[in-house]
Design an enzyme around this catalytic site. Structure first.
Site, PDB file in Angstrom:
ATOM      1  N   HIS A   1       0.824  -1.204   0.000  1.00  0.00           N
ATOM      2  CA  HIS A   1       0.000   0.000   0.000  1.00  0.00           C
ATOM      3  C   HIS A   1       0.862   1.261   0.000  1.00  0.00           C
ATOM      4  CE1 HIS A   1      -3.087   2.715   2.259  1.00  0.00           C
ATOM      5  NE2 HIS A   1      -3.030   2.995   0.983  1.00  0.00           N
TER       6      HIS A   1
ATOM      7  N   HIS B   1       1.811   4.814  -2.942  1.00  0.00           N
ATOM      8  CA  HIS B   1       1.986   6.182  -2.444  1.00  0.00           C
ATOM      9  C   HIS B   1       3.396   6.687  -2.749  1.00  0.00           C
ATOM     10  CE1 HIS B   1      -1.655   7.041   0.086  1.00  0.00           C
ATOM     11  NE2 HIS B   1      -1.787   5.728  -0.020  1.00  0.00           N
TER      12      HIS B   1
ATOM     13  N   HIS C   1      -4.422   1.032  -6.038  1.00  0.00           N
ATOM     14  CA  HIS C   1      -4.574   1.675  -4.737  1.00  0.00           C
ATOM     15  C   HIS C   1      -5.948   1.392  -4.146  1.00  0.00           C
ATOM     16  CE1 HIS C   1      -5.631   5.083  -2.036  1.00  0.00           C
ATOM     17  NE2 HIS C   1      -4.460   4.753  -1.510  1.00  0.00           N
TER      18      HIS C   1
ATOM     19  N   ASN D   1      -6.667  -0.260  -0.479  1.00  0.00           N
ATOM     20  CA  ASN D   1      -6.972   0.745   0.538  1.00  0.00           C
ATOM     21  C   ASN D   1      -8.379   0.659   1.107  1.00  0.00           C
ATOM     22  OD1 ASN D   1      -6.176   3.428   1.921  1.00  0.00           O
ATOM     23  ND2 ASN D   1      -8.109   3.921   0.915  1.00  0.00           N
TER      24      ASN D   1
ATOM     25  N   ILE E   1      -6.182   9.250  -0.546  1.00  0.00           N
ATOM     26  CA  ILE E   1      -6.399   8.998   0.869  1.00  0.00           C
ATOM     27  C   ILE E   1      -5.457   7.892   1.301  1.00  0.00           C
ATOM     28  CG2 ILE E   1      -8.190   7.283   0.519  1.00  0.00           C
ATOM     29  CD1 ILE E   1      -8.040   9.844   3.392  1.00  0.00           C
TER      30      ILE E   1
END
Length: 952
Positions: free
Chosen positions: A612, A617, A803, A807, A952
């Protein structure tokens, strides 16, 4: 020959471009009275003028009928008259191509180019809520706007003035209705300005805005009306700062895309200037109002000024390779010059101004952060008062969703008074479905079958359709082999033997099962083992390095058949490795449940830190920084990537401040504690961009084999693999859209190679953003349209679908901590351990004492609840802001609509699959449907929805 006719008594101009055989009337501003026309105009031209004037004054539509007119001039051939639209400042009229006799040509006399007005309409987005200071400044701006402290516009043509060799531009103009509309409370307000341009201005390509107010404003778009080409759109979506902060005018370009070598002469200087303004030079402290993009290492996670416990290693560089992050330029800490000083919440970290959350997103995130405060602070108070920190039973965990936290009578009111957050508390109360501030929403894992998490089937199903479906891989070698250096970690021979699993293989040998693709593994041995000594020395943290073997049933479901638990080199008389197999009695049932919990704890850490955070990110941040620094806003590839970069820099900065920092939420809630980010960095050594695309990743893990005869070019070894089968639908749709887009602008490979902005973007992403891996040979080339399609498809996949899959299931699956404990506090006792008797006496109590405490659990639940939430302004895959005007290329706007329709079709196909009882990993009694890759969603925690970007 070009000549111009001006009627002195009228403010409307008749501008004729006259040739010997063909005359094109480019801009026609007709007089109100035909009697003002000169008497020498030929009868044919007069009839034409009357025709144009008559239609323009009695018809409302701005265009002529599509039927071609024909005008006969006895001295000329028969010529067609084609309709052309010309928006005017006072009245829209018809413009035609015509043949006009030489009589009229003789009459028209040359004069200088004349000026005319065009209108600019600026769409400005208001804030929903303003504090007293903002409201006061807004009032002052409204007043000073009337005395010259206003918003100034200058419009630039795509053409160069042949005399000055500078871009043609309009006279300066100001927004004329700012003060009158300053009190409007609507979400968006349109302001207008009249710009004076010469009749030979050409097509507008850029506009500059100087904000002389004290307050910044958010400019969504600009529309210019009044040119022969029709309305010209300028997508902006940017904050325009006051000249008090940034004295230089802001530059915005029209929505027409241009490759660098195709940039019109009038825009070249502006294109280069805008990029120079966005690039940092590695110097200076950034202000929150800046729009500067630059790189730095992760030297801001620790806080050495607070003491040794808060020192963390620098990530990025030869010693610990890691991607680069956005530079803030803050001064070094007082005690370590290599560590950047910290900015603690609630003070914001720097990200370029346009990367910061818009108001609705900021409000949603602040509400989520408030939940975390309430759900962290209050449990910590309860934990400090109560003597027992552990859950007393599973019913107490479930009461978090029905009754709320077990506060003593009267304590809740006292605590809330001490918080002094009455307004925010009210907001939370209103937004909470349960109506209780201290209640948690029931996680989806409990919604259909509250006992499903105990079953081996569900444990295995989540490896294919849970929140981390990207760790499982085909077992190729048995026993598994470690890749760790034996000189450092010793000979790491697996304790797994054939007798451990042979009874579950339906009569097959292990070799047969491997050859027939029946055995799979989730292997965290090499990830965790190097850190176990340090992790297990932490207070209240205990971990193994785990391996889990799965067997593929004929029904297409998986069954866990063995779990290997490894510790570092053991002391004499103790075991460093043990194998746990499915239960055969009451005692082994509890040891099996504890083993699965340790596997889930390993899985939660790798999922959060590697799959993740790192892969979607941190690894994406360099590509985003480089895009802003090297690709002009008018570059077609920037326009393609723009929605997939939204908010990522901001959410990553917030993570550095609150989540992955020393003693932050991740360290507090996950087993590795202070070593979390070092584990993340250790996995970066094995990160490969060329294998991050879905098909390549599936093949790398052995979950698929290449097969050109199959629909997606590969064959899944487990057909009912919901993440993979749904993901391939989205991957193919994105790839097709990107290929169409790339082919439009790069029909020849030389265009890719010679695009200096494109090559600079890709090179900087690698050589600066991923500097520690820049010498790796696996980086894809960027020499053809196919190369570019592959790179862009991978980036868009990671930012959107990958993602989303990793997530938005965090709270639905992890919100019930026994299902996915992020942290374990006790090892599994054996007969020689002093704890073994207490384990036998009360195995449930021992199991609960091994899970996170009540404080740790509620804190973790609050965080993953926030991370799993869609904000109200979420933009999902297949959607775009300014959907019809994001690009001036109508063909690509239409191609995007085709892509959007395909995404809608995929959503329906996923819904159909979730109703198919033959797909047992997503449909059945008590089985959760797999919706994490269903494209659309409403706001909130929904366990579905694929946003365009990592937001997020």
């Amino acid at each position: 020959m070009s000549e111009k006719l001006v009627t002195p008594k009228s403010n409307i101009l008749l501008h004729l471009e006259i040739g010997i055989k063909n005359v094109e009337i480019i801009n026609v501003f007709l007089p109100f009275y035909s009697s003002q026309l000169h008497s020498h105009v030929s009868a044919t031209a007069m009839a034409l003028a009357k025709e144009i004037m008559g239609r323009s004054m009695i018809e409302k539509p701005p265009f002529l009928p599509s039927t071609t007119l024909k005008i006969i001039n006895h001295n000329q051939n028969l010529l067609p008259v084609n309709p052309v639209s010309v928006p005017l400042t006072k009245k829209r009229i018809r413009v035609v191509k015509a043949a006009i006799s030489e009589d009229l040509a003789k009459f028209v006399k040359p004069e200088k180019a004349v000026t005319f007005k065009v209108r600019a309409v600026l769409t400005v987005r208001n804030k929903h809520q303003e504090d007293f200071k903002e409201a006061l400044v807004k009032k002052i701006d409204a007043f000073t706007d009337q005395i010259g402290r206003n918003v100034v516009l200058v419009l630039y043509s795509v053409d160069i003035d042949p005399k000055t060799r500078a871009p043609k531009k309009s006279k300066e103009a100001v927004l004329k209705d700012w003060s009158q509309k300053s009190n409007l409370k609507s979400e968006k307000v349109n302001y207008t300005s009249d710009l004076l341009v010469d009749s030979d201005f050409g097509i507008p390509g850029a506009i500059t805005i100087t904000n002389k107010h004290q307050k910044e404003f958010y400019l969504e778009s600009i529309t210019i009306e009044g040119f022969a080409c029709g309305p010209v759109y300028f997508p902006c979506n940017s904050w325009v700062q006051s000249t008090n902060d940034h004295p230089n005018p802001r530059i915005f370009f029209s929505n027409q895309p241009y490759l660098p070598d195709e940039t019109p002469a009038g825009l070249k200087v502006l294109r280069e200037k805008e990029l120079r303004d966005l690039r940092g030079d590695g110097k200076g402290v950034r202000k929150l109002s800046d729009r500067v993009y630059d790189y730095d290492v992760y030297n801001d996670l620790g806080n050495p000024d607070r003491g040794n416990d808060f020192i963390r290693p620098l990530l990025g560089g030869e010693k610990i390779p890691y991607p680069r992050r956005c530079r803030t330029g803050r001064l070094p800490s007082d005690t370590d010059i290599s560590a950047e000083s910290r900015v603690e919440k609630p003070f914001p970290l720097y990200v370029p101004r346009d990367e910061q959350f818009e108001e609705s997103k900021a409000n949603a995130f602040s509400t989520g952060r408030l939940k975390a405060v309430l759900h962290n602070l209050l449990p910590s108070m309860v934990a400090s008062i109560s003597k027992k920190h552990d859950f007393k039973g599973f019913s107490q965990i479930e009461s978090l969703y029905s009754e709320g936290l077990p506060l003593k009578l009267g304590l809740q009111d006292d605590l809330l008074k001490k918080l002094r957050l009455p307004n925010l508390v009210t907001r939370l109360h209103e937004s909470s479905q349960g109506g209780g501030l201290l209640k948690y929403d029931t996680p989806k894992i409990l919604s259909k079958d509250k006992f499903s998490w105990l079953r081996d089937y569900e444990f295995a199903r989540q490896a294919l359709a849970g929140v981390n479906p990207v760790s499982i891989q085909k077992l190729n070698v048995f026993p598994p082999v470690s890749q760790l250096d034996p000189e450092i970690y010793g000979v790491q021979e697996s304790a797994l033997k054939e007798e451990h699993i042979s009874g579950y293989l339906n009569g097959m040998t292990i070799r047969q099962a491997i050859e027939e693709n029946k055995l799979f593994i989730i292997d965290y041995h090499d990830t965790y083992l190097p850190f176990l000594d340090r992790i297990n020395a932490l207070d209240g943290r205990k971990a193994y390095a785990t391996r889990t073997i799965f067997y593929l049933n004929p029904s297409g479901t998986l069954k866990p058949v063995a779990i290997e638990l490894s510790l570092p080199r053991a002391l004499p008389g103790s075991r460093s490795k043990r194998v746990i197999t499915p239960a055969v009695d009451a005692t082994t049932n509890w040891t099996w449940q504890l083993a699965k919990a340790h596997v889930c704890s390993n899985d939660a850490g790798v999922h959060q830190l590697a799959h993740h955070w790192l892969r979607t990110h941190a690894a994406m941040e360099p590509f985003i920084l480089s895009a802003h620094r090297q690709l002009s806003a008018m570059h077609p590839i920037y326009k393609l990537l723009d929605p997939h970069m939204r908010y990522t820099l901001e959410i990553n900065a917030l993570a550095r401040q609150n989540l992955i920092n020393a003693d932050g939420v991740i360290e507090q809630c996950f087993t590795p504690g202070r070593y979390c980010m070092e584990i993340s960095a250790s996995t970066y050594k094995h990160w490969r961009f060329d294998l991050e695309g879905l098909p390549s990743d599936l093949i790398r893990r052995g979950m698929a084999v290449a097969d050109p005869s199959q629909r997606h070019g590969l064959k899944l070894l487990i057909e009912d693999y919901p993440y993979a089968s749904d993901g391939l639908l989205i991957w193919d749709a994105v790839q097709k859209w990107v290929r169409t887009y790339v082919s439009r602008y790069y029909p020849d490979p030389s265009l890719v190679c010679n695009d200096r902005e494109l090559q600079a973007w890709y090179a900087e992403s690698i050589n600066v953003g991923h500097a520690d891996l820049r010498h790796e040979t696996w980086w894809p080339e960027l020499a053809t349209g196919d190369d570019l399609t592959a790179v862009l498809t991978t980036i868009i996949w990671l930012a959107s679908a990958q993602h989303a899959a990793l997530n938005f299931g965090q709270y639905p699956y992890g919100g019930y901590v026994p299902n996915r404990p992020p942290l374990m506090r006790r090892l599994i006792p054996d007969e020689n351990d002093p704890e073994y008797m207490s384990f036998l006496d009360d195995p449930q109590k021992y199991f609960l004492s091994a899970l996170p405490s009540m404080l740790q659990s509620t804190k973790y639940m609050a965080v993953v609840d926030t991370l799993s939430t869609h904000s109200p302004d979420e933009e999902y895959i297949g959607e775009r802001q300014l959907r019809y005007t994001w690009s001036g290329d109508a063909e690509m706007v239409e191609a995007f609509h085709v892509f959007s329709n395909e995404i809608q079709r995929i959503e329906k196909e996923i819904e159909r699959r979730n109703r198919d009882t033959g797909l047992k990993n997503r449909c059945g009694a008590g089985v959760l449907p797999y919706e994490l890759l269903a494209p659309g969603s409403k706001a909130g925690v929904t366990c579905r929805g694929v946003p365009n970007s990592v937001s997020i």
